[in-house]
Design an enzyme around this catalytic site. Structure first.
Site, PDB file in Angstrom:
ATOM      1  N   CYS A  81     -10.199  -4.150  -8.003  1.00 27.75           N
ATOM      2  CA  CYS A  81     -10.202  -5.074  -7.247  1.00 27.75           C
ATOM      3  C   CYS A  81     -11.269  -4.492  -5.649  1.00 27.75           C
ATOM      4  O   CYS A  81     -10.520  -3.655  -5.422  1.00 27.75           O
ATOM      5  CB  CYS A  81      -8.363  -4.439  -6.695  1.00 27.75           C
ATOM      6  SG  CYS A  81      -7.428  -4.927  -5.120  1.00 27.75           S
ATOM      7  N   CYS A 134      -8.631  -4.015  -2.702  1.00 27.84           N
ATOM      8  CA  CYS A 134      -8.168  -2.715  -2.314  1.00 27.84           C
ATOM      9  C   CYS A 134      -9.802  -1.766  -2.324  1.00 27.84           C
ATOM     10  O   CYS A 134      -8.915  -0.446  -1.847  1.00 27.84           O
ATOM     11  CB  CYS A 134      -7.509  -2.903  -4.038  1.00 27.84           C
ATOM     12  SG  CYS A 134      -6.355  -3.589  -4.404  1.00 27.84           S
ATOM     13  N   ASP A 135     -10.016  -1.478  -3.098  1.00 30.41           N
ATOM     14  CA  ASP A 135     -11.370  -0.530  -3.100  1.00 30.41           C
ATOM     15  C   ASP A 135     -12.444  -0.379  -2.577  1.00 30.41           C
ATOM     16  O   ASP A 135     -13.487   0.466  -2.788  1.00 30.41           O
ATOM     17  CB  ASP A 135     -11.518  -0.189  -4.562  1.00 30.41           C
ATOM     18  CG  ASP A 135      -9.968   0.109  -5.141  1.00 30.41           C
ATOM     19  OD1 ASP A 135      -8.886   0.483  -4.466  1.00 30.41           O
ATOM     20  OD2 ASP A 135     -10.266  -0.537  -6.413  1.00 30.41           O
TER      21      ASP A 135
END
Ligand code: NAP
Length: 316
Positions: free
Chosen positions: A133, A136-137
């Site tokens: 992701c 997200c990261d």
């Protein structure tokens, strides 16, 4: 056990659109989602091909808006994972990790979940340099050198997003031609932070507490070599989320739910929409369209049920 007219399993574009339609039709609707509203779309940086948003819309924003819209019309939303479903008499019963629910009709819109590579140390290093992701990261990889695995739309779109943070990224693809749409290919090729490693697969991820590198294998020459990297982002497609449907509906040979042209599954009263459905084109806009169709079909099915009950009641 609580009881509904329609149970929708999955809170992505298909599920929320179905919920908006069934709730506006005054059908008592429960939508169950195991993770976050939006499903895969919530993990997407920006959606550029959903009509009405010429500047694009973030995956998080459209997901939140879909949830709000369904709630506004009365959809009840439960963040629960469905573990099994069965027909009990005239109703369907779904067991979840938090309890059970019953409904007269079901719309399957559980989508699909990302594939993993299945190589050594992938599991152990997930969250320690291995990610699925970008939104997200991505921010954890500021100034780093990373690789992105895959040659489809996800790999390039998420790779382009990651260039906001990283120093450099290589797209590692198992062939010498990308599957992604031409517009994304063009943008990726023009981006000076992106390089390509063709005809290559990752055979192992290396690192103790965090990712230090990978082993790359050229599939044409068979040669393997170590390749240092700080991060590994994997975008190699999806598999349908159908584990909980075992022995319930019919699937195609890849495990997607089979439907007829009216989105009816092999079980009367159960419909399927979006990426979980065999033959779906896997775009947000088409998932939403299928969600609408499935809702209208479920509504027609419930009207038939009611009519049959009245006729039976009247005749008896
Ligand atoms: P995808 O289109 O299935 O592409 C998966 C990529 O990963 C392919 O390039 C495939 O290689 C590669 N791959 C598959 N298994 C692999 C393995 N075990 N090891 C190494 N590489 C592997 O998946 P996606 O990119 O996630 O897209 C899914 C769907 O969502 C598509 O329909 C796509 O159009 C859509 N989508 C659209 C957008 C957009 O419109 N902007 C954005 C994201 C996704 P091969 O090419 O050799 O098969």
């Amino acid at each position: 056990m609580d009881s509904y007219d329609v149970l929708i399993i999955g809170g992505g574009g298909a599920g929320f659109t179905a919920a908006i339609y069934t709730s506006r039709a005054k059908l008592k609707t429960l939508l169950l989602e195991k993770l976050t509203p939006g499903g895969q779309i919530a993990l997407t940086d920006v959606v550029e091909n959903y009509p009405g948003f010429p500047e694009g819309v973030t995956g998080a924003d459209i997901s939140q808006r879909m949830e709000e819209q369904a709630k506004k019309y009365g959809t009840q939303i439960g963040y629960e994972e469905v573990t099994s479903i069965a027909k009990k008499g005239e109703r369907f019963e779904a067991a979840t990790n938090k309890g059970s629910h019953s409904a007269k009709a079901v719309i399957l819109a559980a989508g699909a979940s990302f594939r993993t590579l299945g190589v050594p140390r992938e599991k152990e290093l997930t969250g320690r340099g291995v990610s699925y992701c970008a939104t997200c990261d991505g921010a954890f990889f500021k100034g780093k050198n990373i690789i992105v695995i895959g040659g489809g739309d996800s790999a390039l779109q998420e790779g382009l997003f990651l260039t906001r943070f990283v120093n450099h990224l290589d797209v590692v693809h198992r062939r010498d031609q990308l599957r992604a749409s031409p517009i994304l290919q063009e943008r990726a090729r023009e981006n000076s932070k992106i390089g390509f490693i063709w005809d290559t697969v990752v055979t192992a991820i290396e690192g103790d507490q965090k990712v230090k590198g990978v082993r790359l294998k050229n599939v044409k020459t068979g040669k393997e070599r170590p390749y240092p990297t700080d991060g590994v982002f994997v975008f190699i497609g999806h598999d349908p989320s159908t584990g909980f449907l075992k022995n319930f509906v019919a699937f195609d040979d890849k495990g997607y739910v089979k439907t007829d042209e009216r989105l009816r599954t092999s079980v009367l009263g159960v419909f399927a929409a979006g990426e979980v459905r065999s033959g779906a084109v896997k775009q947000l806009v088409s998932a939403c369209g299928e969600g609408c169709e499935a809702a209208l079909e479920a509504q027609a099915y419930l009207e038939q049920l009611e009519l049959a009950a009245h006729t039976k009641g009247g005749g008896g």
